[in-house]
Design an enzyme around this catalytic site. Sequence first.
Site, mmCIF file in Angstrom:
data_model
loop_
_atom_site.group_PDB
_atom_site.id
_atom_site.type_symbol
_atom_site.label_atom_id
_atom_site.label_comp_id
_atom_site.label_asym_id
_atom_site.label_seq_id
_atom_site.Cartn_x
_atom_site.Cartn_y
_atom_site.Cartn_z
ATOM 1 C CD GLU A 72 6.980 -0.812 -1.337
ATOM 2 O OE1 GLU A 72 8.127 -0.834 -0.847
ATOM 3 O OE2 GLU A 72 6.342 -1.839 -1.617
ATOM 4 C CE1 TYR A 132 4.552 -5.718 -6.379
ATOM 5 C CE2 TYR A 132 3.524 -3.613 -6.932
ATOM 6 C CZ TYR A 132 3.745 -4.653 -6.035
ATOM 7 O OH TYR A 132 3.151 -4.597 -4.802
ATOM 8 N NE ARG A 229 -1.839 -7.858 1.028
ATOM 9 C CZ ARG A 229 -0.752 -7.241 0.533
ATOM 10 N NH1 ARG A 229 -0.154 -7.728 -0.538
ATOM 11 N NH2 ARG A 229 -0.296 -6.154 1.103
ATOM 12 C CG ASP A 289 7.382 -10.950 -0.208
ATOM 13 O OD1 ASP A 289 8.052 -10.682 -1.230
ATOM 14 O OD2 ASP A 289 6.435 -10.243 0.178
#
Length: 396
Positions: A72, A132, A229, A289
Site C-alpha cells: 500500500e 481482494y 479492528r 493475518d
Amino acid sequence: MIKLIKNAELYSPEYLGKKDILIAGNKIIEVSDRINFDIKEGATLEIIDASGKLVTPGFIDSHVHIMGGGGEGGFKTRTPEISLSDITSAGITTIVGCLGTDGISRDPLSLLAKARSLEEEGISTFIYTGSYRLPLRTITKDLMTDIIAIDKVIGAGEVAISDHRSSQPNSDELKRLAADARVAGMLSGKAGVVNVHLGDSDDMLNPIIQVLKDTDIPAKQFIPTHINRNQKLFAQGREYAKNGGYIDFTTSSDPSFWEGENAETRGSKALKICLDENVPIEKITFSSDGQGSLPLFNEKNELIGLCLGSVKSLYEEVIDAVVNHSVPFEKALMTITSNPASALKLKNKGRVSVGQDADLCIISKETFLIDTVIAMGRTMVEAQEIIVYGTFENKK
Ligand code: ZN
C-alpha cells in the site's frame, strides 16, 4: 515410524486428563489412559515423555499471506514470503493462504505454488482462490472450477468489503460470489466459504447481512475477518455471531492500534468480551493475518505507517486470553483448533483423536511455551529448537 507420547495432559481441545497418544506415520492411531506398546522387529519406536506438559492439536492459522502481501506504500512495502520455521515455531501445523490488497502483481497460481512448497516441506496447507477485489482473479478463470478441480482450494478470499481499498462490490456481486462458492463446495465436499476482509467503512457487515436477508444462502458460507479492528464493527460482529454467523479476530496488531475512541480490541480481550456476553464460542475463530502489512491510515485514508503481521501472534493472543483475561485454556484453544477446522471443513484437523492427522503441540504447563511441534507425524520443533528448516532457510 511410530511415536508414543506418554503421560500427556491432553487438551483435544476439550480437557481429557492424563493420556498416552500413539502415532503411526502421519496419523493418530490410539489415545488412551495407558498404552503399552510392543514393537515388532525392524520398526522404530520413539517414546516422548510428556510428563508435566500439555498436549494440544497443532494450531490452524486460517488467514495468512504466505507469499507476502501489502504494497500500500509502493513496491518497497511489499511484504516478504513466509518461511517454514516461522510457521512451525509458532505451533502452527495447518495454514490457509490468501492474497491481499495486491491481487494484480500477485496471483492465485503463485499462491498455490507457495502452498505446495510449504506442504512439501512438512506442514498442511490450503488456499483461498480469488482476490481482494472483484472481479475475482482465479487459477482456471472460474471460481467454481478452482474449488472443484484443485485439492487445496477450499473457498474464495480474501474479498474486501467496507474498505476504501475494496472494489466496492454491490450486493448482487456478493450474492453471486457466495452462491458459486457454496455450490462448488457442495460438489467437492469442501466448505466453499467466502473469507471476507472487513475494513473501517461505516457499511461494516451490512453487505453480508443484506445477502443473508435477500437469499437463502446460510451464514456459514461467510467467514468475515478483522472483526476486532474497531469498536463499532466489533459490536456489530458480536450481534452477528449471536445470530449464527462466524466471526474471525485478527491477532497481528500493533499496540498503537489499541488506543483511541474507535480503537482495535486485541484478540485476547475480544474473546473475553464475547464469552462474557454469551456469544457462542463455536462461532469465534482467530487468524494471524501473518505476513500481511499492518497499514496505519489517517482520517483522510492516507498511509502514515506500516508494519508486518506475524503468525506468532496467533498463539500469543490465546495465551494472553488465558493469563490476563482468565479465559479457560480449552476455550481459548478452540479458536485456533476445532473451530477453524469445522468452519473450513478440515476433517482431519483441529482435534487430537483416533484417525486424525498427527499434528500436535507439546507445551510447558508452567510457562505455556511451545516445547515440541509435530506435523503429519514428523517432529519439526523439539525442546524449543527448530529441527526442520525450509529449503532455503538459514539454519540457526
Ligand atoms: Zn485483510
